[in-house]
Design a protein around this motif. Structure first.
Motif, PDB file in Angstrom:
ATOM      1  N   UNK A  97     -17.062 -25.359  22.810  1.00  0.00           N
ATOM      2  CA  UNK A  97     -17.682 -25.070  21.521  1.00  0.00           C
ATOM      3  C   UNK A  97     -18.343 -26.338  21.002  1.00  0.00           C
ATOM      4  N   UNK A  98     -19.600 -26.222  20.559  1.00  0.00           N
ATOM      5  CA  UNK A  98     -20.369 -27.385  20.096  1.00  0.00           C
ATOM      6  C   UNK A  98     -21.132 -27.016  18.827  1.00  0.00           C
TER       7      UNK A  98
ATOM      8  N   UNK B 150     -24.205 -17.522  22.126  1.00  0.00           N
ATOM      9  CA  UNK B 150     -23.193 -18.072  21.223  1.00  0.00           C
ATOM     10  C   UNK B 150     -23.251 -19.590  21.253  1.00  0.00           C
ATOM     11  N   UNK B 151     -22.689 -20.237  20.265  1.00  0.00           N
ATOM     12  CA  UNK B 151     -22.788 -21.683  20.156  1.00  0.00           C
ATOM     13  C   UNK B 151     -21.735 -22.365  21.032  1.00  0.00           C
ATOM     14  N   UNK B 152     -21.890 -22.176  22.334  1.00  0.00           N
ATOM     15  CA  UNK B 152     -21.033 -22.818  23.330  1.00  0.00           C
ATOM     16  C   UNK B 152     -21.918 -23.315  24.463  1.00  0.00           C
ATOM     17  N   UNK B 153     -21.393 -24.244  25.216  1.00  0.00           N
ATOM     18  CA  UNK B 153     -22.044 -24.706  26.439  1.00  0.00           C
ATOM     19  C   UNK B 153     -21.124 -24.321  27.583  1.00  0.00           C
ATOM     20  N   UNK B 154     -21.653 -23.654  28.588  1.00  0.00           N
ATOM     21  CA  UNK B 154     -20.857 -23.210  29.735  1.00  0.00           C
ATOM     22  C   UNK B 154     -20.946 -24.248  30.849  1.00  0.00           C
ATOM     23  N   UNK B 155     -19.822 -24.462  31.516  1.00  0.00           N
ATOM     24  CA  UNK B 155     -19.730 -25.448  32.590  1.00  0.00           C
ATOM     25  C   UNK B 155     -19.193 -24.765  33.828  1.00  0.00           C
TER      26      UNK B 155
ATOM     27  N   UNK C 128     -15.593 -32.976  28.915  1.00  0.00           N
ATOM     28  CA  UNK C 128     -15.457 -34.125  28.016  1.00  0.00           C
ATOM     29  C   UNK C 128     -16.829 -34.683  27.637  1.00  0.00           C
ATOM     30  N   UNK C 129     -17.714 -34.787  28.620  1.00  0.00           N
ATOM     31  CA  UNK C 129     -19.072 -35.299  28.361  1.00  0.00           C
ATOM     32  C   UNK C 129     -19.815 -34.372  27.402  1.00  0.00           C
ATOM     33  N   UNK C 130     -19.728 -33.056  27.655  1.00  0.00           N
ATOM     34  CA  UNK C 130     -20.407 -32.084  26.785  1.00  0.00           C
ATOM     35  C   UNK C 130     -19.808 -32.145  25.384  1.00  0.00           C
ATOM     36  N   UNK C 131     -18.501 -32.193  25.307  1.00  0.00           N
ATOM     37  CA  UNK C 131     -17.810 -32.241  24.013  1.00  0.00           C
ATOM     38  C   UNK C 131     -18.255 -33.461  23.215  1.00  0.00           C
ATOM     39  N   UNK C 132     -18.274 -34.625  23.859  1.00  0.00           N
ATOM     40  CA  UNK C 132     -18.652 -35.870  23.180  1.00  0.00           C
ATOM     41  C   UNK C 132     -20.138 -35.885  22.821  1.00  0.00           C
TER      42      UNK C 132
ATOM     43  N   UNK D 281     -22.341 -33.337  22.555  1.00  0.00           N
ATOM     44  CA  UNK D 281     -22.820 -32.237  21.711  1.00  0.00           C
ATOM     45  C   UNK D 281     -21.969 -32.011  20.483  1.00  0.00           C
ATOM     46  N   UNK D 282     -21.140 -32.986  20.145  1.00  0.00           N
ATOM     47  CA  UNK D 282     -20.281 -32.885  18.955  1.00  0.00           C
ATOM     48  C   UNK D 282     -19.409 -31.641  19.019  1.00  0.00           C
ATOM     49  N   UNK D 283     -18.536 -31.614  20.018  1.00  0.00           N
ATOM     50  CA  UNK D 283     -17.664 -30.472  20.241  1.00  0.00           C
ATOM     51  C   UNK D 283     -16.827 -30.119  19.028  1.00  0.00           C
ATOM     52  N   UNK D 284     -16.474 -28.865  18.948  1.00  0.00           N
ATOM     53  CA  UNK D 284     -15.690 -28.333  17.835  1.00  0.00           C
ATOM     54  C   UNK D 284     -14.357 -27.869  18.391  1.00  0.00           C
ATOM     55  N   UNK D 285     -13.274 -28.157  17.696  1.00  0.00           N
ATOM     56  CA  UNK D 285     -11.946 -27.718  18.119  1.00  0.00           C
ATOM     57  C   UNK D 285     -11.455 -28.542  19.301  1.00  0.00           C
ATOM     58  N   UNK D 286     -10.399 -28.048  19.970  1.00  0.00           N
ATOM     59  CA  UNK D 286      -9.838 -28.819  21.090  1.00  0.00           C
ATOM     60  C   UNK D 286     -10.758 -28.819  22.307  1.00  0.00           C
ATOM     61  N   UNK D 287     -10.676 -29.890  23.082  1.00  0.00           N
ATOM     62  CA  UNK D 287     -11.415 -29.975  24.343  1.00  0.00           C
ATOM     63  C   UNK D 287     -10.750 -29.001  25.321  1.00  0.00           C
ATOM     64  N   UNK D 288     -11.516 -28.164  26.034  1.00  0.00           N
ATOM     65  CA  UNK D 288     -10.916 -27.231  26.987  1.00  0.00           C
ATOM     66  C   UNK D 288     -10.103 -27.961  28.057  1.00  0.00           C
TER      67      UNK D 288
END
Length: 176
Positions: free
Chosen positions: A105-106, A137-142, A161-165, A167-174
């Motif tokens: 989620x980003x 939806x406002x997510x990035x798929x990996x 982790x790279x996408x989260x950092x 793209x300003x990830x929201x909530x916990x890192x998967x």
């Protein structure tokens, strides 16, 4: 390469896949989420006028909705026709590689851009696994695959982790 069957890579989405499949006499398309079907051109129908077995193929499946049960019946028919077992099919047509898919989620999925057929991330320039923004939806798929499950998991986790950092990830890192 092994089967000498042309493969077309399109941007993600049935609308792109369907258009590409229509360019073939028999066009097969699918996405990892299960969406897909088989299309038969007018040329196919004309060429099979005197070949009853091949005339049954379009009748057996449901190209309008990509019915998985009818596709399964088609696979069963083909296995019986070629006198193959499921093991034969697996050994001769498919090589399964360990893979991992995650969703992050980003705040803004548009930070990541891809080339035309979505096989390579253009920005930001990190890694080689498959990363793409969702179209709905406002997510990035990996999607990551490697020679072992452990390496696929590591690659997916690092990409998440790279996408989260980035793209300003929201909530916990998967996590895996």
């Amino acid at each position: 390469d092994k089967l000498q069957i042309p493969v077309v890579i399109t941007p993600t989405g049935v609308k792109h896949l369907h258009h590409a499949a229509m360019q073939f006499d028999i066009g097969i398309y699918f996405e990892a989420n299960g969406h897909g079907t088989v299309l038969f051109s007018n040329n196919y129908h004309q060429a099979t006028t005197h070949l009853p077995l091949l005339q049954w193929l379009p009748k057996l499946i449901n190209p309008a909705v990509g019915d998985a049960l009818s596709d399964l019946l088609l696979v069963d028919l083909l296995l019986r026709y070629f006198h193959w077992t499921l093991a034969d099919w697996n050994d001769q047509l498919y090589t399964d590689l360990p893979s991992r898919q995650l969703k992050v989620s980003v705040q803004d999925r548009r930070i990541i851009t891809c080339n035309g057929n979505e096989t390579q991330a253009l920005t930001p320039p990190h890694g080689r696994c498959f990363v793409r923004p969702s179209g709905t939806e406002n997510v990035v798929r990996i999607y990551a695959e490697a020679s072992t499950r452990m390496l696929a998991d590591q690659l997916a986790t690092q990409a998440a982790q790279i996408v989260y950092d980035t793209c300003q990830g929201i909530g916990p890192i998967p996590k895996i």
